[in-house]
Write a protein that holds these residues in place. Structure first.
Motif, PDB file in Angstrom:
ATOM      1  N   LYS A 249       0.820  -1.205   0.000  1.00  0.00           N
ATOM      2  CA  LYS A 249       0.000   0.000   0.000  1.00  0.00           C
ATOM      3  C   LYS A 249       0.854   1.254   0.000  1.00  0.00           C
ATOM      4  O   LYS A 249       0.534   2.243  -0.656  1.00  0.00           O
ATOM      5  CB  LYS A 249      -0.931  -0.003   1.220  1.00  0.00           C
ATOM      6  N   ARG A 250       1.966   1.207   0.738  1.00  0.00           N
ATOM      7  CA  ARG A 250       2.861   2.368   0.764  1.00  0.00           C
ATOM      8  C   ARG A 250       3.449   2.636  -0.618  1.00  0.00           C
ATOM      9  O   ARG A 250       3.653   3.787  -1.003  1.00  0.00           O
ATOM     10  CB  ARG A 250       3.964   2.161   1.797  1.00  0.00           C
ATOM     11  N   GLN A 251       3.716   1.558  -1.357  1.00  0.00           N
ATOM     12  CA  GLN A 251       4.225   1.732  -2.715  1.00  0.00           C
ATOM     13  C   GLN A 251       3.212   2.482  -3.578  1.00  0.00           C
ATOM     14  O   GLN A 251       3.571   3.379  -4.342  1.00  0.00           O
ATOM     15  CB  GLN A 251       4.528   0.365  -3.340  1.00  0.00           C
ATOM     16  N   GLU A 252       1.946   2.116  -3.459  1.00  0.00           N
ATOM     17  CA  GLU A 252       0.904   2.774  -4.229  1.00  0.00           C
ATOM     18  C   GLU A 252       0.773   4.240  -3.820  1.00  0.00           C
ATOM     19  O   GLU A 252       0.614   5.127  -4.655  1.00  0.00           O
ATOM     20  CB  GLU A 252      -0.422   2.044  -4.020  1.00  0.00           C
ATOM     21  N   ILE A 253       0.835   4.495  -2.508  1.00  0.00           N
ATOM     22  CA  ILE A 253       0.730   5.867  -2.004  1.00  0.00           C
ATOM     23  C   ILE A 253       1.872   6.715  -2.528  1.00  0.00           C
ATOM     24  O   ILE A 253       1.690   7.873  -2.936  1.00  0.00           O
ATOM     25  CB  ILE A 253       0.705   5.870  -0.465  1.00  0.00           C
ATOM     26  N   ASN A 254       3.107   6.152  -2.536  1.00  0.00           N
ATOM     27  CA  ASN A 254       4.264   6.903  -3.026  1.00  0.00           C
ATOM     28  C   ASN A 254       4.099   7.291  -4.486  1.00  0.00           C
ATOM     29  O   ASN A 254       4.474   8.399  -4.898  1.00  0.00           O
ATOM     30  CB  ASN A 254       5.545   6.082  -2.842  1.00  0.00           C
ATOM     31  N   ARG A 255       3.539   6.374  -5.287  1.00  0.00           N
ATOM     32  CA  ARG A 255       3.341   6.690  -6.703  1.00  0.00           C
ATOM     33  C   ARG A 255       2.336   7.832  -6.864  1.00  0.00           C
ATOM     34  O   ARG A 255       2.489   8.699  -7.734  1.00  0.00           O
ATOM     35  CB  ARG A 255       2.883   5.435  -7.454  1.00  0.00           C
ATOM     36  N   LEU A 256       1.301   7.844  -6.033  1.00  0.00           N
ATOM     37  CA  LEU A 256       0.321   8.924  -6.093  1.00  0.00           C
ATOM     38  C   LEU A 256       0.948  10.256  -5.686  1.00  0.00           C
ATOM     39  O   LEU A 256       0.625  11.308  -6.249  1.00  0.00           O
ATOM     40  CB  LEU A 256      -0.867   8.602  -5.181  1.00  0.00           C
ATOM     41  N   ARG A 257       1.836  10.222  -4.718  1.00  0.00           N
ATOM     42  CA  ARG A 257       2.500  11.450  -4.283  1.00  0.00           C
ATOM     43  C   ARG A 257       3.335  12.045  -5.414  1.00  0.00           C
ATOM     44  O   ARG A 257       3.381  13.246  -5.606  1.00  0.00           O
ATOM     45  CB  ARG A 257       3.368  11.173  -3.058  1.00  0.00           C
ATOM     46  N   ARG A 258       4.022  11.190  -6.153  1.00  0.00           N
ATOM     47  CA  ARG A 258       4.837  11.680  -7.257  1.00  0.00           C
ATOM     48  C   ARG A 258       3.963  12.323  -8.323  1.00  0.00           C
ATOM     49  O   ARG A 258       4.308  13.370  -8.884  1.00  0.00           O
ATOM     50  CB  ARG A 258       5.618  10.512  -7.859  1.00  0.00           C
ATOM     51  N   ASP A 259       2.811  11.727  -8.599  1.00  0.00           N
ATOM     52  CA  ASP A 259       1.925  12.272  -9.625  1.00  0.00           C
ATOM     53  C   ASP A 259       1.333  13.615  -9.211  1.00  0.00           C
ATOM     54  O   ASP A 259       0.997  14.442 -10.064  1.00  0.00           O
ATOM     55  CB  ASP A 259       0.781  11.281  -9.916  1.00  0.00           C
ATOM     56  N   ALA A 260       1.196  13.828  -7.895  1.00  0.00           N
ATOM     57  CA  ALA A 260       0.544  15.045  -7.409  1.00  0.00           C
ATOM     58  C   ALA A 260       1.452  16.262  -7.429  1.00  0.00           C
ATOM     59  O   ALA A 260       0.971  17.395  -7.438  1.00  0.00           O
ATOM     60  CB  ALA A 260       0.016  14.819  -5.987  1.00  0.00           C
ATOM     61  N   ILE A 261       2.766  16.047  -7.418  1.00  0.00           N
ATOM     62  CA  ILE A 261       3.712  17.168  -7.372  1.00  0.00           C
ATOM     63  C   ILE A 261       4.568  17.151  -8.640  1.00  0.00           C
ATOM     64  O   ILE A 261       5.340  16.215  -8.867  1.00  0.00           O
ATOM     65  CB  ILE A 261       4.601  17.087  -6.115  1.00  0.00           C
ATOM     66  N   PRO A 262       4.438  18.156  -9.478  1.00  0.00           N
ATOM     67  CA  PRO A 262       5.174  18.176 -10.748  1.00  0.00           C
ATOM     68  C   PRO A 262       6.686  18.139 -10.546  1.00  0.00           C
ATOM     69  O   PRO A 262       7.223  18.794  -9.641  1.00  0.00           O
ATOM     70  CB  PRO A 262       4.744  19.509 -11.376  1.00  0.00           C
ATOM     71  N   VAL A 263       7.356  17.387 -11.392  1.00  0.00           N
ATOM     72  CA  VAL A 263       8.813  17.300 -11.337  1.00  0.00           C
ATOM     73  C   VAL A 263       9.412  18.674 -11.614  1.00  0.00           C
ATOM     74  O   VAL A 263       8.978  19.393 -12.519  1.00  0.00           O
ATOM     75  CB  VAL A 263       9.340  16.278 -12.366  1.00  0.00           C
ATOM     76  N   GLY A 264      10.393  19.049 -10.799  1.00  0.00           N
ATOM     77  CA  GLY A 264      11.096  20.303 -11.011  1.00  0.00           C
ATOM     78  C   GLY A 264      10.611  21.453 -10.155  1.00  0.00           C
ATOM     79  O   GLY A 264      11.265  22.503 -10.107  1.00  0.00           O
ATOM     80  N   GLU A 265       9.479  21.291  -9.482  1.00  0.00           N
ATOM     81  CA  GLU A 265       8.951  22.393  -8.668  1.00  0.00           C
ATOM     82  C   GLU A 265       9.570  22.459  -7.281  1.00  0.00           C
ATOM     83  O   GLU A 265       9.627  23.520  -6.674  1.00  0.00           O
ATOM     84  CB  GLU A 265       7.422  22.287  -8.554  1.00  0.00           C
ATOM     85  N   CYS A 266      10.000  21.291  -6.752  1.00  0.00           N
ATOM     86  CA  CYS A 266      10.583  21.267  -5.406  1.00  0.00           C
ATOM     87  C   CYS A 266      11.753  20.280  -5.415  1.00  0.00           C
ATOM     88  O   CYS A 266      11.550  19.063  -5.432  1.00  0.00           O
ATOM     89  CB  CYS A 266       9.544  20.851  -4.377  1.00  0.00           C
ATOM     90  N   VAL A 267      12.961  20.803  -5.414  1.00  0.00           N
ATOM     91  CA  VAL A 267      14.142  19.959  -5.530  1.00  0.00           C
ATOM     92  C   VAL A 267      14.255  18.999  -4.349  1.00  0.00           C
ATOM     93  O   VAL A 267      14.717  17.862  -4.507  1.00  0.00           O
ATOM     94  CB  VAL A 267      15.415  20.814  -5.671  1.00  0.00           C
ATOM     95  N   TYR A 268      13.837  19.422  -3.179  1.00  0.00           N
ATOM     96  CA  TYR A 268      13.931  18.554  -2.004  1.00  0.00           C
ATOM     97  C   TYR A 268      13.032  17.331  -2.162  1.00  0.00           C
ATOM     98  O   TYR A 268      13.422  16.212  -1.827  1.00  0.00           O
ATOM     99  CB  TYR A 268      13.552  19.320  -0.739  1.00  0.00           C
ATOM    100  N   PHE A 269      11.818  17.566  -2.666  1.00  0.00           N
ATOM    101  CA  PHE A 269      10.898  16.449  -2.914  1.00  0.00           C
ATOM    102  C   PHE A 269      11.468  15.540  -4.008  1.00  0.00           C
ATOM    103  O   PHE A 269      11.486  14.306  -3.858  1.00  0.00           O
ATOM    104  CB  PHE A 269       9.521  16.972  -3.330  1.00  0.00           C
TER     105      PHE A 269
END
Length: 329
Positions: A251-271
């Motif tokens: 379930k954590r794997q699925e949640i992590n994938r959703l988190r990546r989709d929610a935050i565009p690449v390049g907007e937050c280097v720390y993320f």
């Protein structure tokens, strides 16, 4: 971007890996002005100190042993184990980066903007379970009266032990840390005087069914934090070989994938950096890793003698019930 995976294939010792990774991370962070990577490098040096210096761990475990001896005297009819470990390098790295991902995602979802660097650093300063001890108890069935609930009886003993633990260890140089918050206990079995120190996952299990009592203490002699977890054997089984382990991971794997989709690449280097580092560790093929004192046939059959993947044991103390046929009232 530098990741832990870059250092796992040269046959280095765990200390050499930590030294190279932290040094390189600090160097690139200074050039780029990345304050989180500097904090990350400091975190890795803390791991190095824990793995390298055993004297304070010996002194600390001896104090924990005194509580074990107290339980031997007070609860000779119980079976219990005391386990102590230093968190493994891979697990610590996963958790450090996972905390960044989770915190930034939750903050973004709530505010539609990203947290300040100072807020992320403050959140990461709460990472206090690199050293952890676990107390697991079990009431043998032969000690229970007919129709007596094993679950209820073990909870009674577990909370009794939890009520005594903070004061016992404070007399030996520890200071209990306030943990009140989302998981503050409302159990009538836990005394009000100690309730603020515990996170009660028994009364409030997490979404994977995990149950335990957690307390964080500062060791004033060693100048470091340590965590103590208290569980019944049934709770420990759930955490180690049950839903809180395997299903929770999926379930954590699925949640992590959703988190990546929610935050565009390049907007937050720390993320971005933390997400990639975590993903790379989760896809690691352990049988390809070349680290001194570590070997794996696959990601399940592992022989770890250095604390790369599995935590290094500080102690196990074991007490088996000395009575077999008499009931304990």
């Amino acid at each position: 971007m530098i990741t832990l995976n870059d250092y796992l294939y040269n046959g280095d010792t765990i200390f050499r890996i930590l030294q190279k990774y932290s040094t390189d991370l600090r160097s690139t962070a200074k050039k780029s002005g990345n304050e989180i990577d500097i904090l990350h490098a400091n975190f890795l040096m803390q791991m190095t100190e824990l793995l390298a210096h055993n004297e304070f761990l010996t002194a600390q475990s001896n104090k924990i042993r005194e509580f074990y001896m107290y339980m031997v005297r007070e609860y000779p009819f119980l079976a219990f184990t005391f386990k102590g470990r230093i968190k493994s390098l891979i697990r610590a790295e996963e958790k450090f980066n996972g905390n960044i991902v989770e915190y930034i995602y939750d903050y973004y979802q709530k505010n539609q903007t990203y947290p300040a660097t100072s807020e992320i650093k403050d959140h990461l300063s709460r990472f206090r379970d690199l050293i952890a001890y676990r107390i697991i108890i079990s009431a043998p069935d032969c000690h229970l009266e007919k129709q007596e609930s094993k679950w209820d009886k073990e909870l009674q003993y577990l909370y009794e032990i939890a009520n005594v633990l903070p004061g016992f260890l404070e007399e030996r140089g520890f200071t209990a840390e306030i943990s009140a918050g989302e998981y503050e206990s409302d159990s009538v079995l836990l005394q009000e005087s100690v309730r603020p120190y515990y996170k009660d996952y028994i009364r409030k299990p997490n979404e994977y069914g995990y149950q335990s009592l957690h307390i964080t203490l500062f060791d004033n002699s060693a100048r470091c934090y340590t965590e103590v977890q208290l569980r019944t054997k049934e709770m420990d089984d759930c955490a180690e070989i049950g839903p809180a382990n395997h299903l929770g991971y999926e379930k954590r794997q699925e949640i992590n994938r959703l988190r990546r989709d929610a935050i565009p690449v390049g907007e937050c280097v720390y993320f971005d950096d933390a997400y990639v580092r975590g993903e790379m560790l989760q896809s690691l093929e352990l049988n390809a890793v070349n680290v001194n004192m570590f070997a794996a046939a696959d990601n399940s059959l592992i022989n770890d003698g250095c604390g790369l993947y599995r935590g290094r044991l500080i102690l196990p103390f074991e007490h088996l019930s000395r009575f077999q046929n008499d009931s304990v009232l």
